[in-house]
Write a protein that holds these residues in place. Structure first.
Motif, short mmCIF file in Angstrom:
data_model
loop_
_atom_site.label_atom_id
_atom_site.label_comp_id
_atom_site.label_asym_id
_atom_site.label_seq_id
_atom_site.Cartn_x
_atom_site.Cartn_y
_atom_site.Cartn_z
N THR A 61 0.83 -1.21 0.00
CA THR A 61 0.00 0.00 0.00
C THR A 61 0.86 1.26 0.00
N TYR A 62 1.93 1.27 0.76
CA TYR A 62 2.85 2.40 0.74
C TYR A 62 3.47 2.55 -0.65
N ARG A 63 3.88 1.46 -1.25
CA ARG A 63 4.49 1.51 -2.57
C ARG A 63 3.50 2.00 -3.62
N LEU A 64 2.26 1.52 -3.54
CA LEU A 64 1.23 1.97 -4.47
C LEU A 64 0.99 3.47 -4.32
N THR A 65 0.92 3.95 -3.08
CA THR A 65 0.71 5.38 -2.84
C THR A 65 1.84 6.20 -3.46
N ALA A 66 3.07 5.73 -3.33
CA ALA A 66 4.21 6.44 -3.92
C ALA A 66 4.10 6.49 -5.44
N ALA A 67 3.70 5.39 -6.05
CA ALA A 67 3.54 5.36 -7.51
C ALA A 67 2.44 6.33 -7.95
N LEU A 68 1.34 6.36 -7.21
CA LEU A 68 0.24 7.27 -7.54
C LEU A 68 0.68 8.72 -7.38
N PHE A 69 1.42 8.99 -6.32
CA PHE A 69 1.93 10.34 -6.10
C PHE A 69 2.81 10.77 -7.27
N ALA A 70 3.68 9.89 -7.72
CA ALA A 70 4.59 10.22 -8.82
C ALA A 70 3.81 10.52 -10.11
N LEU A 71 2.75 9.76 -10.37
CA LEU A 71 1.91 10.04 -11.54
C LEU A 71 1.26 11.40 -11.43
N TYR A 72 0.78 11.71 -10.24
CA TYR A 72 0.07 12.95 -10.01
C TYR A 72 1.00 14.16 -10.11
N ALA A 73 2.19 14.04 -9.54
CA ALA A 73 3.09 15.20 -9.40
C ALA A 73 3.74 15.62 -10.71
N THR A 74 3.59 14.84 -11.76
CA THR A 74 4.28 15.08 -13.03
C THR A 74 4.16 16.52 -13.52
N LYS A 75 2.99 17.12 -13.43
CA LYS A 75 2.78 18.43 -14.05
C LYS A 75 2.97 19.60 -13.10
N LEU A 134 -7.10 2.84 -9.48
CA LEU A 134 -6.56 4.05 -8.84
C LEU A 134 -5.61 4.78 -9.78
N ARG A 135 -4.77 4.03 -10.46
CA ARG A 135 -3.85 4.65 -11.41
C ARG A 135 -4.62 5.41 -12.48
N ASN A 136 -5.73 4.83 -12.95
CA ASN A 136 -6.52 5.48 -13.99
C ASN A 136 -7.14 6.79 -13.51
N VAL A 137 -7.71 6.80 -12.30
CA VAL A 137 -8.36 8.04 -11.85
C VAL A 137 -7.33 9.09 -11.46
N ILE A 138 -6.19 8.69 -10.92
CA ILE A 138 -5.15 9.68 -10.60
C ILE A 138 -4.61 10.30 -11.88
N GLN A 139 -4.46 9.52 -12.93
CA GLN A 139 -4.01 10.08 -14.21
C GLN A 139 -5.03 11.07 -14.76
N ARG A 140 -6.33 10.76 -14.58
CA ARG A 140 -7.38 11.70 -15.02
C ARG A 140 -7.27 13.01 -14.26
N ILE A 141 -7.06 12.92 -12.95
CA ILE A 141 -6.93 14.14 -12.14
C ILE A 141 -5.68 14.92 -12.57
N ALA A 142 -4.57 14.20 -12.76
CA ALA A 142 -3.30 14.85 -13.08
C ALA A 142 -3.33 15.56 -14.43
N THR A 143 -4.11 15.06 -15.37
CA THR A 143 -4.14 15.65 -16.71
C THR A 143 -5.30 16.62 -16.90
N ALA A 144 -6.06 16.88 -15.85
CA ALA A 144 -7.18 17.82 -15.95
C ALA A 144 -6.66 19.23 -16.21
N ASP A 145 -7.46 20.03 -16.87
CA ASP A 145 -7.08 21.42 -17.13
C ASP A 145 -6.98 22.21 -15.83
N LYS A 146 -7.85 21.89 -14.89
CA LYS A 146 -7.87 22.58 -13.61
C LYS A 146 -6.88 21.92 -12.65
N ARG A 147 -6.26 22.70 -11.77
CA ARG A 147 -5.34 22.16 -10.76
C ARG A 147 -6.17 21.59 -9.62
#
Length: 199
Positions: A61-75, A134-147
């Motif tokens: 779970t910790y590792r998954l959270t780190a991966a999700l954070f990395a996807l999110y933080a890209t932009k 989770l990866r799919n929805v975090i990527q959707r959030i990360a690529t949204a026009d709004k912050r």
């Protein structure tokens, strides 16, 4: 309500403090591991000393959270390679991923029904099957026009207690109550975002 413990808070703080070229490289490595976050062990070079010594489920779970954070933080890098993550206006309140997805839903004019279906499927998923949705929805959030902010402290805690149903109940309430329009006042409060720099 499950409270965040010091270990969880320290772990997310470690992720948020990835700055400069080294931090950027670390998050890039975590993003690559996110394609198969539970079977790709490249992330252990970065996360090893910050991971708990608990059960395999906690470890994953910790590792998954780190991966999700990395996807999110890209932009959210500024020109000096400093992470500037969007924040909820009141950082004293912990927000579930349901609140972030509600903001995503409110910010899009097309695809709301698809997001509703994805969110419902996410709520129904057992803990061991959460990585891909989770990866799919975090990527959707990360690529949204709004912050759109994501409370990774709350996310980690919720995932650690996923099978107790409290987290899912909170996510559903945060997403569906406001999405239905009956809680506009509460929604207005959480949609305010301050673009504060992490310290």
């Amino acid at each position: 309500m499950n409270q965040l413990n010091n270990q969880q808070a320290a772990f997310v703080s470690f992720l948020e403090l990835q700055h400069g070229p080294t931090g950027r490289a670390n998050l890039a490595e975590l993003r690559r591991a996110a394609t198969d976050p539970l079977s790709d062990f490249r992330d252990l070079r970065i996360l090893g000393q910050h991971l708990p010594e608990g059960t395999d489920r906690e470890f994953d779970t910790y590792r998954l959270t780190a991966a999700l954070f990395a996807l999110y933080a890209t932009k959210f890098w500024d020109r000096s390679s400093y992470l500037k993550l969007p924040r909820f206006s009141d950082e004293t309140k912990r927000r579930s991923l349901g609140a972030s997805l509600r903001q995503l839903r409110n910010s899009i004019s097309v695809g709301q029904e698809s997001l509703d279906l994805r969110f419902s499927a996410l709520l129904d998923a057992p803990a061991e099957d959460l990585a891909v949705p989770l990866r799919n929805v975090i990527q959707r959030i990360a690529t949204a026009d709004k912050r759109i902010p994501v409370d990774f402290y709350r996310l980690l805690n919720d995932l650690l207690h996923w099978n107790a149903d409290e987290a899912r109940r909170r996510w559903a309430r945060d997403y569906w109550q406001a999405a239905g329009g009956g809680f506009a006042g509460a929604d207005a409060e959480t949609t305010e975002i301050s673009n504060q720099t992490n310290v």
